[in-house]
Each structure stands twice: as structure tokens, then as C-alpha cells.
Design an enzyme around this catalytic site. Structure first.
Site, PDB file in Angstrom:
ATOM      1  N   SER A 165       7.374  -4.928   7.429  1.00 46.61           N
ATOM      2  CA  SER A 165       6.977  -5.872   8.494  1.00 46.61           C
ATOM      3  C   SER A 165       7.787  -7.157   8.471  1.00 46.61           C
ATOM      4  O   SER A 165       7.238  -8.258   8.413  1.00 46.61           O
ATOM      5  CB  SER A 165       5.490  -6.175   8.372  1.00 46.61           C
ATOM      6  OG  SER A 165       4.783  -4.974   8.315  1.00 46.61           O
TER       7      SER A 165
ATOM      8  N   ASP B 220       5.268  -3.097  11.483  1.00 44.67           N
ATOM      9  CA  ASP B 220       3.799  -2.933  11.589  1.00 44.67           C
ATOM     10  C   ASP B 220       3.320  -3.005  13.039  1.00 44.67           C
ATOM     11  O   ASP B 220       2.336  -2.373  13.416  1.00 44.67           O
ATOM     12  CB  ASP B 220       3.053  -3.959  10.726  1.00 44.67           C
ATOM     13  CG  ASP B 220       3.412  -5.398  11.056  1.00 44.67           C
ATOM     14  OD1 ASP B 220       4.420  -5.622  11.752  1.00 44.67           O
ATOM     15  OD2 ASP B 220       2.692  -6.313  10.619  1.00 44.67           O
TER      16      ASP B 220
ATOM     17  N   ARG C 126       0.841  -1.207   0.000  1.00 45.50           N
ATOM     18  CA  ARG C 126       0.000   0.000   0.000  1.00 45.50           C
ATOM     19  C   ARG C 126       0.868   1.247   0.000  1.00 45.50           C
ATOM     20  O   ARG C 126       1.931   1.278   0.638  1.00 45.50           O
ATOM     21  CB  ARG C 126      -0.883   0.050   1.252  1.00 45.50           C
ATOM     22  CG  ARG C 126      -2.062  -0.856   1.213  1.00 45.50           C
ATOM     23  CD  ARG C 126      -3.014  -0.582   2.364  1.00 45.50           C
ATOM     24  NE  ARG C 126      -2.329  -0.492   3.644  1.00 45.50           N
ATOM     25  CZ  ARG C 126      -2.801   0.182   4.703  1.00 45.50           C
ATOM     26  NH1 ARG C 126      -3.948   0.813   4.628  1.00 45.50           N
ATOM     27  NH2 ARG C 126      -2.139   0.198   5.829  1.00 45.50           N
TER      28      ARG C 126
END
Length: 900
Positions: free
Chosen positions: A586, A640, A522
Site C-alpha cells: 500500500s 490496498d 498480514r
């Protein structure tokens, strides 16, 4: 003349459909806990939970009490794939003094008959399981227990009502054990109707209804457990013995009962009871014919008005007479012969009229029976949510077997009333006795299966002591990761993030955030406002990462990321602006500062080459330079988990822990600088990314790893690594379930022992299916549909087992996650030096959010293992996007303060 006289006995289809509706309402009443006490149709649970599946085997005894004779059977069931069985039987005449005497005499008689049967068949030296067919209404709370509600069929034995008939039989057998050297184990109490269904179910696995139409009448069928209020539990099905003979005892059929029905009832042993049975069963139809003929004769319509002794004698006309008189092929000869034997000397017109009376009476019986059966079939179809259903009804009983027209009439009317059910009627050849043996064989099979399933799932049941042990080991590993001399070899890496503060509300500006952590990537634009109009606005675009890029070269991966950023900047019209950027990455990184992150190792299916040991921020800057279209200020590389903590910290300043329970599993928390030996300085706090997925990689939790965990680990992209994550995260739980299902199928406990092609495919069982299957709102029917989507053709029993396996795997995951988290909150409490700690944990991840039980079990485990900590769980909204922007904003704020 006869038609006019018996007009009320001729029932149209509209009337039958109405009877069907009334019976359906009575069934619902009988199944409800609050309405059952006043229901006439008692809908008794039988605790028979499974139909035969063809894998039953062994030698069984059956005792059958309830008809005109007592019967003892020896049944051998063969597991040869051909549904073969052998039956040896012996019949014992009923003694009037026994069936109308006292309970002790009755059960002594049964035990004596069994003893004789065992001696005759050379079975004395064997200990055999016994199924007891007891064809009277009983209230059961277990398969091997039944309290008699009341006698029917001319039985009137004293001292048995309201007592457990199985314990009475066991006592009688115990007495005989000493005298006659017999050893019998009573395993199941079965109603003859259930026995009929099970006998037929052994030959046809579509059989889920049993019907008796003989001396008595009754029906049973397989009902969904969720509808049976009288029994705990919602899983699976159970056979319900309707005891439909009492339908109408509350007046529900009064408009259909004739003067003859009333007269017959008044003269019976149990006036006002079993009214439906008295309109249907062979015990009463002959008597009904006698009463009609008597009245017609008195009115001069038959036999020249001459009333013979036979017509005045109760019970003189029996069902065998009615059946014989309806043999139309033989013309009137049978009728004339029977009536002459009864001293009635009929004319030809009398014979025609009497034959017609018999037809109307037996036809009404078949019609009423069909209407109630149609109600059961409709309920079955609606339970299965099918537009059209194929099923089999197992039938037994003298009326059905010996009456020349009855079966044909019944079939025809049922098919007319339920045109959307394809019904096969299967005659029970070996009767209810074999059924009792089959029930016992099924109970035997289920007990053996249960043992094996329990053995497979036992390692997933973690005791409180085991969970405490896991918590303590996690605490030890946390300390190793923080200490300079042990950090290099620690499995829980305790990586410093250089995030040294949480939001204070003064953060503002425009920020870009990148989020790479799974199969999607994203790019976000985040606008943060401070002050009274404090808010966070986000705009984002999602891009897929193809598998060939996930597992290609590092350069290809980062070029793909920059291509996605370029698309987004153009889409938002901000290509010229040099915005501060937070990069949520992450994967385990070792950071030397907030904007430097060296990849320790890939997880979650990524395998891009030339990345491990490299600084991911440098790799991103290089890719931006290669493209040479725009420039960005990369301020922070973020995990994350840290993003999750920061997002919740923006809402709640007490949030100092972040937890991810989704595809991966990880925790971060704010640690005192003085405890972090691998970073200079002792003042303040820093967020530590524990990377706890590697917990156990040194073998410290091998004692709780199962053979299934080892199989999943060996088949993964990183064998021997991330062992704790492989027991707790969504990426692997479905795969653990698949391994267990394969094992249970190999043992013949699932899917008929057939491992389908789809079950052989790694990754077929996604974790989202666990969440769906374990949903409390989901009926087993829907579970079966999910399994069918996966190419797994399951029975109802299979679905229960699959649901149980999913529950065991996900519960263990939540408990292990809770044990790890308890170690963190206890550490926080000790850091603060307080007796009681209040703290908030920010949580994200699909497993926590979507699984029906994971979050509850996790919270309960933390509470149990860290009782001095009051932990609030706060769901994070977009930790990896919004969180990355907030970290960037906090870093900018702290940087500006530092500069000042």
C-alpha cells in the site's frame, strides 16, 4: 406539651429522605419538554452556561431588584490571578407606590436610581455593560431576555407579567439616556440565586449551587445540557433556576402541611401558590409562629389564655423576633422582652414554650430546605457519575445570615442526608448584585473567547464554491496524470495497475496474500470456490513490524517479511506448496506489468533505505532466495485501494471505484484504456491507482491550507509531500487537532492557558480519540475522561471546545475527500457518455468505518458536487487480503484465457 402540639412539624430523617425523593421526581418533571407545563418546580433555564474561571476582567454595573431595597453596584474585576474585585454600592429604599404600582413606574424608578448612582460615582461618560438581578420567576430564551411568570415577595406591579423585563428596562434607560446623559448596555438578566452562585463561584471554582434563604427561598445549580429538553443542544452545562418555592403546589406536600400552614396560606396574597416557600422563608415563619401561639393561647396553654391584640394582628410577629428569641445563650431574657413588648406578659413557662415553638418552626424550615438541597446535590453527583463528590454551595439570605442556629442546623442535616457529598457552604459576601456583574463578566469573556475560537476554526469551514473549486482542480490533476507529456510532473500520479478486469464469479483455487501497508503485516491463505457454492474462506496471521525495521534498511525489511511468511506456512502446514501469491503493497508504485512494481516513495511513516526506485517484487523474490526454504509464484503486486474495489466488485459488478479513508487516503477506479496515454493499447479498461494523496504538492490548494496544516507538514517525515493526504487521512487529523489545541491554549482559551507536557508530544492525539470524542452518545464527562487519559486536565468548557475543534477538522477532511471523489465519479459519467450515472464505490479504512460523522459528510458532499451521479457506498471486507487474492485469481483467469 409543645412537642405533642407540634408533633407534625418534627420531621424524621426517613420523612426528609422521602421529601428528597419527591423533589428529585419534580426536578425531572420540570426538565422534560412534555412534563414541564404541569410541573410545579419549573426548572427554568438561565442561559448562564459557564462559571467564572478567574480570567474575567473589566468594569461592570449591576442593578438588583427583588429584596427589601433596590441596589446599584459598580464592580471592577481584575485579571491578576488573585480573584480580586472592587465593589461600590448604593441602596435605594423601596417605594410602596412603585412595588404595587404599574410597570412603567417601576422601570423608570430603576433607571432613575441607576442614573443617580452613575452621577454619584462619576460614571456618566462611560458606556458600561450591566447585569440585572431580577429576583422573580422569569422564562428566559437568551441571557439578555426574560419574561416574568409571576410576582412573589409582596410585589404586585401591574402590566409586567408575561412581558420581557429587559426590554422594559432598556426602554426606561433610553428615556434617561437623553435627559441624564447615561449610556448602559444590558447584557444579562440574572436571578438573585444565580447571582449568589456566581459571586461565590468567583471565589471558589467548585461552587455550582446557589441557595437563597431569606424573604424568599430558591436554589439553582449547573445541570448537564443533555438533560434540559427546553433548550436546544446537548453540549456543556447550563445553570437551572429551580424556582423551588412552588414545590407542593400540586398537593405533593399536603401530608406534611399542618393546619397552621393552611391558615397562613389562605391569608396570603397568593393562596395555593409557593407552598414550599411558605414553609421555609423568613417572610412567613414569624406569621406561622403567631398562628401557633394564638391557637395555644385560645386553648389556655399560654399567657393564661389571654389573647392580646398583638396575637390577633397579622404580621405582628416577624422573623427578627423569632431569631432573637432563639438566642439560647441569652437565656429567656430576649424572649421575655419581646413578648412583653407585644403586651403578652409571659411567665417563665410561657417563655420556655414560646422559645420551643420558634425552634420547631425554624428547625422544620432548615430540615425541608436541607432535603431539597440534598436532592440537588445527589443529582449533581449522579450527573458526574461519582461515588463521592466535593462541591460548594453559595448561600445568601437574611434567615441564613442572621438566625443564630439556622446555618448550623442546615449544614448538619444536609451532611446526614448526603454522606457521599463533601459540601462546603460559602456565604455570599457581596450579594446577588456582584453576581450579576460576574455573570456579565463571564458573558463578556465567553464572547471574546468565542471570537478567537471562531477565528481559529474559520479556515476549516469550506463553502460549496470552495469545494467545487477543489473538485475542478482535482479533475485537472487527474487529466495531467493520464497524459504522457504531463505525467512526469503531475502531483496525482495516476499509476496503471495492470488490473484489467473485475471478478466474474468463475475464480477458484488456493491463493496466498501478503498485506503490507501499516505498522502490522498480514499473511493470508485464501480459498475461493466458484459456481453455486461460491465462497471465499480466509485464514490469516498478523505480525508486527518494529519501528527499527520500518526505518532500517530495505534488506532487513524484506527479510522480516519472509520470516513472517515462513512462520505462517509452517503454522498452516503448507510449506511445500508453490501457491500463487498476491502482494498488497500500500505505497505508491509505478507498475510496468501486474507483477512488477517500482516504489515511487514511502508514506505512512516508513523510511526503509535502498527501496525507492526498486522493484518490490524483485526485492521479495531476492529475500525468498536468500532464505532458501520455500518458493512462491508472485502473480500480482496490488495496492490496498485496488483490493478494496475488487472485494466489493466480487459482490457487486457495478463497483468500479475503490476508496480508502483510514490511516492513509487514496482512490482507484476503472479507466478506459484509450484515456491512459502512458500504457499501450486502446481496448478495454484498466484500474488506475490515482495516489491522490499527493494532490496539492504543486501548491494548487495552498489557498485552503491553514497554518496548522503547514505545521503538521513541516513536522512530518516527508515535508512538502502528500499535502492532500495530510488534510484528509487518519494519520494526520489528530496531529492537526493537537496543533490547534496548542494555539488555543497559548491564547489562554483552553486548559487554563497551561500547555501540559503531554500536549507537547507529537502523535499523542491519535485519530481514534477524534472518533471517540465526536461520538454523539458520549457525554462531556466521558470526553473529559478521554482528555485525562491523554494527560489533559480539562474543565467542562474545555471539553466543549476540544469537541468543536475535532468536529471542524474531521468535517473538513470528509468534505475534501468528497470533493475529490466527486471529480472521479463525474469523470466516470463523462467516460460512459451518460446523462445519469449509477455506480458503486467500495470503501475501506478506519476513518470511514469508525468515525461517527465522516461517512455521512463524505456522502453528502459527493451528492452535492456530483448531482448527476447516483453513488452507492459499499463497505469492503478485507480489501487488502481478500482483494489481493481475488486480483491474483482474476489475473490467473485472464492469463489462462490469454494462453488459450
Amino acid at each position: 406539651q409543645v412537642d405533642r402540639y407540634l408533633y407534625h412539624m418534627r420531621l424524621s430523617d426517613d420523612v426528609l429522605l422521602d421529601v428528597m425523593t419527591r423533589f428529585q421526581a419534580e426536578m425531572v418533571k420540570g426538565l422534560g419538554r412534555d412534563t414541564n407545563p404541569t410541573a410545579t418546580v419549573k426548572m427554568l433555564p438561565t442561559f448562564v452556561r459557564s462559571l467564572p474561571d478567574g480570567s474575567e476582567k473589566g468594569e461592570f454595573l449591576a442593578a438588583d431588584l427583588g429584596g427589601s431595597q433596590f441596589r446599584a453596584h459598580q464592580v471592577k474585576v481584575f485579571d491578576d490571578g488573585k480573584q480580586n474585585s472592587q465593589l461600590e454600592s448604593k441602596f435605594y429604599p423601596p417605594l410602596k407606590e412603585v412595588i404595587q404600582g404599574n410597570g412603567a413606574e417601576l422601570f423608570d424608578y430603576v433607571a432613575a436610581c441607576l442614573s443617580d448612582f452613575m452621577e454619584t460615582n462619576n460614571l456618566k461618560h462611560k458606556k458600561l455593560p450591566l447585569g440585572f438581578t431580577f429576583s422573580f420567576p422569569c422564562k428566559q430564551t437568551r441571557l439578555d431576555e426574560g419574561v416574568l411568570l409571576g410576582w412573589t415577595k409582596h410585589f404586585k406591579v401591574r402590566g409586567v407579567q408575561d412581558t420581557d423585563v429587559v426590554s422594559s428596562l432598556r426602554k426606561a434607560l433610553q428615556k434617561h439616556k437623553a435627559s441624564f446623559d447615561i449610556d448602559v448596555d444590558v447584557l444579562a438578566l440574572v436571578n438573585d440565586t444565580v447571582g449568589t452562585m456566581m459571586t461565590c463561584g468567583y471565589d471558589d471554582q467548585h461552587c455550582e449551587v446557589g441557595l437563597i434563604i431569606g424573604t424568599g427561598t430558591n436554589a439553582c445549580y449547573m445541570e448537564e445540557m443533555r438533560h434540559i429538553d427546553l433548550v436546544e443542544g446537548d453540549e456543556g452545562r447550563m445553570c437551572i433556576n429551580t424556582e423551588w418555592g412552588a414545590f407542593g403546589d400540586d398537593g405533593a406536600l399536603d401530608d406534611l402541611r399542618t393546619e397552621f400552614d393552611r391558615e397562613l396560606d389562605l391569608g396570603s396574597l397568593n393562596p395555593g401558590k409557593q407552598l414550599f416557600e411558605k414553609m421555609i422563608s423568613s417572610l412567613y415563619l414569624g406569621e406561622l409562629v403567631r398562628l401557633i401561639l394564638l391557637k395555644m393561647t385560645k386553648e389556655g396553654l399560654l399567657f393564661n389564655g389571654k389573647v392580646s391584640t398583638a396575637l390577633l394582628t397579622k404580621g405582628k410577629i416577624e422573623m427578627k423576633h423569632v431569631s432573637a428569641m432563639e438566642k439560647y445563650k441569652e437565656g429567656l431574657s430576649n424572649t421575655k422582652e419581646i413578648l412583653t413588648e407585644l403586651n403578652l406578659f409571659p411567665s417563665e413557662e410561657d417563655c420556655i414554650a414560646v422559645q420551643h415553638v420558634c425552634t420547631i418552626v425554624s428547625f422544620r424550615s432548615a430540615n425541608l430546605c436541607a432535603a431539597a438541597l440534598a436532592a440537588i446535590l445527589t443529582r449533581l453527583r449522579e450527573n458526574k457519575k461519582l461515588l463521592r463528590m466535593r462541591t460548594t454551595v453559595g448561600i445568601d439570605g437574611g434567615l441564613y445570615k442572621t438566625h443564630p442556629q439556622y446555618a448550623k442546623r442546615l449544614h448538619k442535616v444536609v451532611r446526614r442526608l448526603v454522606p457521599n457529598c463533601d459540601v462546603r457552604f460559602l456565604l455570599s459576601v457581596s450579594g446577588s448584585g456582584k453576581g450579576a456583574a460576574v455573570v456579565t463578566a463571564v458573558a463578556y469573556r465567553l464572547a471574546a473567547q468565542r471570537k478567537k475560537i471562531d477565528a481559529a476554526l474559520a479556515p476549516f469551514l469550506l463553502s460549496l464554491d470552495t469545494l467545487r473549486e477543489v473538485k475542478n482542480k482535482m479533475r485537472t490533476e487527474l487529466e495531467y496524470g493520464l497524459k504522457r507529456e504531463t505525467q512526469a510532473s503531475a502531483t496525482v500520479k495516476m499509476l496503471p495497475t495492470y488490473v484489467c478486469g473485475t471478478p466474474d464469479g468463475t475464480e477458484k483455487g488456493k491463493f496466498l496474500a501478503l498485506d503490507l501497508g501499516g505498522t502490522n503485516f498480514r499473511v493470508l491463505l485464501v480459498k475461493i470456490r466458484s459456481g453455486r457454492r461460491r465462497s471465499v474462506q480466509m485464514y490469516n496471521k498478523i505480525f508486527a513490524i518494529p519501528l527499527e525495521i520500518m526505518q532500517g534498511t530495505g534488506e532487513e525489511l524484506f527479510d522480516h517479511i519472509v520470516q513472517c511468511i515462513a512462520d505462517f506456512l509452517e503454522y498452516m502446514g503448507i510449506k511445500g506448496a508453490r501457491l500463487p501469491l498476491g502482494f498488497t503493497f500500500s505505497f505508491p508504485c509505478r507498475q510496468a506489468s501486474i507483477d512488477k512494481g517500482t516504489l515511487v516513495g514511502w508514506t505512512k511513516g516508513f523510511k526503509a533505505t535502498d527501496c525507492e526506485g526498486e522493484d518490490v517484487v524483485d526485492m521479495l523474490r531476492e529475500a525468498i532466495r536468500r532464505r532458501n526454504e520455500f518458493d512462491l509464484d508472485i502473480v500480482a503486486v496490488v495496492n490496498d485501494t485496488v483490493g478494496t474495489m475488487m472485494t466489493c466488485g466480487y459482490e457487486d459488478p457495478n463497483c468500479e471505484i475503490g476508496l480508502i479513508a483510514g490511516t492513509g487516503s487514496n482512490v482507484c477506479y476503472m479507466e478506459d484504456m484509450k484515456n491512459i496515454e502512458i500504457v499501450e493499447g486502446n481496448e478495454g479498461k484498466m484500474c488506475i491507482n490515482t495516489e491522490w494523496g499527493g494532490f496539492g504538492d504543486n501548491g494548487c490548494i495552498d489557498n485552503i491550507r491553514t497554518k496548522y496544516d503547514k505545521e503538521v507538514d513541516e513536522g512530518s517525515l516527508n515535508p512538502g509531500k502528500q499535502r492532500y493526504e495530510k488534510m484528509t487521512s487518519g494519520m494526520y487529523l489528530g496531529e492537526i487537532v493537537r496543533q490547534i489545541l496548542i494555539d488555543l491554549t497559548k491564547q489562554g482559551l483552553l486548559f487554563r492557558g497551561q500547555i501540559s507536557e503531554s500536549l507537547r508530544k507529537r502523535g499523542i492525539f491519535e485519530t481514534k480519540f477524534l472518533s471517540q470524542i465526536e461520538s454523539d452518545r458520549l457525554a462531556l464527562l466521558q470526553v473529559r475522561r478521554i482528555l485525562q487519559q491523554l494527560g489533559l486536565d480539562s474543565t467542562c468548557d474545555d471539553s466543549i471546545i476540544v469537541k468543536e475543534v475535532c468536529g471542524a477538522v474531521s468535517k473538513r477532511a470528509a468534505q475534501l475527500c468528497g470533493a475529490g471523489l466527486a471529480a472521479i465519479v463525474e469523470k466516470k459519467r463523462e467516460n460512459r457518455g451518460v446523462e445519469h450515472l449509477q455506480i458503486t464505490v467500495g470503501v475501506d479504512g478506519t476513518l470511514y468505518k469508525l468515525h461517527p460523522h465522516f461517512s455521512r459528510v463524505l456522502r453528502e458532499t459527493v451528492k452535492e458536487l456530483a448531482p448527476q451521479c447516483d453513488v452507492t457506498f459499499m463497505l469492503s471486507e478485507d480489501g487488502s487480503g481478500k482483494g489481493a487474492a481475488l486480483i491474483t485469481a482474476v489475473a490467473k483467469r485472464l492469463h489462462n484465457i490469454g494462453q488459450k
